[in-house]
Design an enzyme around this catalytic site. Structure first.
Site, PDB file in Angstrom:
ATOM      1  N   CYS A   2       0.842  -1.194   0.000  1.00 55.74           N
ATOM      2  CA  CYS A   2       0.000   0.000   0.000  1.00 55.74           C
ATOM      3  C   CYS A   2       0.877   1.243   0.000  1.00 55.74           C
ATOM      4  O   CYS A   2       2.080   1.184   0.225  1.00 55.74           O
ATOM      5  CB  CYS A   2      -0.912   0.033   1.227  1.00 55.74           C
ATOM      6  SG  CYS A   2      -1.852  -1.486   1.503  1.00 55.74           S
ATOM      7  N   ARG A  16      -4.801   7.021   1.150  1.00 55.17           N
ATOM      8  CA  ARG A  16      -3.920   5.895   0.862  1.00 55.17           C
ATOM      9  C   ARG A  16      -4.491   5.030  -0.254  1.00 55.17           C
ATOM     10  O   ARG A  16      -5.681   5.128  -0.607  1.00 55.17           O
ATOM     11  CB  ARG A  16      -3.739   5.061   2.131  1.00 55.17           C
ATOM     12  CG  ARG A  16      -5.009   4.519   2.782  1.00 55.17           C
ATOM     13  CD  ARG A  16      -5.401   3.121   2.402  1.00 55.17           C
ATOM     14  NE  ARG A  16      -4.388   2.125   2.656  1.00 55.17           N
ATOM     15  CZ  ARG A  16      -4.177   1.540   3.842  1.00 55.17           C
ATOM     16  NH1 ARG A  16      -4.951   1.842   4.890  1.00 55.17           N
ATOM     17  NH2 ARG A  16      -3.245   0.614   3.975  1.00 55.17           N
ATOM     18  N   ASN A  79       1.228  -2.531   5.424  1.00 55.44           N
ATOM     19  CA  ASN A  79       1.906  -3.802   5.614  1.00 55.44           C
ATOM     20  C   ASN A  79       3.399  -3.609   5.882  1.00 55.44           C
ATOM     21  O   ASN A  79       4.077  -2.834   5.203  1.00 55.44           O
ATOM     22  CB  ASN A  79       1.708  -4.675   4.371  1.00 55.44           C
ATOM     23  CG  ASN A  79       2.088  -6.110   4.609  1.00 55.44           C
ATOM     24  OD1 ASN A  79       1.907  -6.634   5.710  1.00 55.44           O
ATOM     25  ND2 ASN A  79       2.612  -6.771   3.591  1.00 55.44           N
TER      26      ASN A  79
END
Length: 331
Positions: A2, A16, A79
């Site tokens: 991401c 995002r 992540n």
């Protein structure tokens, strides 16, 4: 994988991309001030700031991926596989599970500075939400209109970094990502000066950005979105600002087929978000729907006790401009 970013024009924007091979039924969730966040190792958070963001709802409990509170503070988890380390509960600390971290901070803090004080007492623990939901390995960006920080729970402890570019992707750790920008200090939105030979003439516009990474790795996405954001120019209106923010994150969108995974799956940009943190309006697009959809937090009862949630609008919305009648059709 991401990418998160901040942006300022007249207002402050936070958003995002969420890149993965499938979705979990994410929804836009508005959590009002009097919803009771039941915490595993602390007293329940019963009165707090209202917030809006993307979450997976388990019953009435929102597992937030990213959110902005009514004071304009935004937070997103990305992540951080292989590097995130959570600990066991420890006496004398605020023991907060990874899935509680976003509401714990946004529920109590109006600014990054206030969050720094809270972070001094936090112990991020490895408690799972349930057997069906393993602990996610994440690091976080936290930002208001004045500053941004990155928070990483790693082997040596909790690292808190100033984030002067207001950007976060995934691995490696943030300090290495930020330092790597030095390798691209020659990039420019301007045409380069020809120092090679008078015989050479530029054959294209945009050659000042030659060398900007174009691959899909997290390290390259960090450089690319930082360059795009820090050279971005838009008008100050809401539509211009929101449009520009989506263009910034569009520079790192994942296209189906370009990142192959096991079992014939592909990583794609499941959703892209842009929240006007000053006005509490959460905008988003999905992979199959490029039309911008918005949810306004202040149209909900923020003194309520139950989260309000809206499934993400899926399916492409195409406007047929030359419809037969005077009303334009959607295909």
């Amino acid at each position: 994988m991401c990418t998160a970013a901040t942006y300022r024009s007249q207002d402050f924007y936070f958003g995002r991309t969420f890149d993965y091979e499938f979705n979990y039924g994410e929804e836009v969730v508005v959590t009002p001030r009097n919803y009771s966040f039941q915490l595993r190792h602390q007293n329940a958070l019963t009165e707090h700031y209202a917030m809006i963001g993307i979450a997976h709802m388990v019953g009435d409990y929102p597992l937030y991926y990213d959110a902005v509170n009514e004071k304009g503070l935004g937070m997103a988890g990305l992540n951080f596989a292989g590097n995130a380390v959570y600990r066991k509960p420890k006496e004398g600390r605020d023991n907060i599970a990874q899935f509680e971290f976003i509401p714990w901070i946004l529920g109590q803090c109006a600014t990054v500075q206030e969050a720094r004080t809270l972070l001094a007492h936090i112990n991020l623990v490895d408690t799972r939400f349930s057997e069906q939901f393993p602990t996610s390995q994440l690091h976080w960006i936290l930002a208001d209109r004045d500053e941004a920080i990155t928070i990483e729970a790693v082997g040596e402890g909790l690292n808190i970094y100033d984030n002067p570019v207001g950007v976060l992707t995934n691995n490696p750790p943030f300090d290495k990502q930020l330092f790597r920008l030095n390798d691209y200090s020659y990039l420019s939105p301007d045409q380069p000066v020809n120092r090679f030979s008078e015989q050479l003439q530029p054959y294209s516009r945009g050659m000042g950005a030659m060398g900007l990474p174009g691959d899909l790795s997290s390290a390259s996405r960090f450089v690319r979105v930082a360059f795009t954001k820090m050279n971005s120019v838009s008008g100050t209106s809401e539509s211009e600002s929101v449009s520009q923010f989506f263009h910034i994150l569009g520079s790192v969108a994942q296209t189906r087929g370009c990142c192959c995974l096991e079992n014939g799956k592909y990583e794609i940009t499941i959703y892209t978000s842009c929240c006007n943190a000053d006005r509490g309006i959460y905008y988003y697009t999905t992979y199959e729907n490029h039309q911008i959809t918005a949810v306004d937090m202040y149209r909900e009862n923020l003194d309520g006790e139950i989260p309000v949630h809206y499934p993400l609008v899926q399916g492409e919305h195409i406007l047929l401009q030359n419809a037969a009648d005077t009303t334009e059709e959607k295909l």
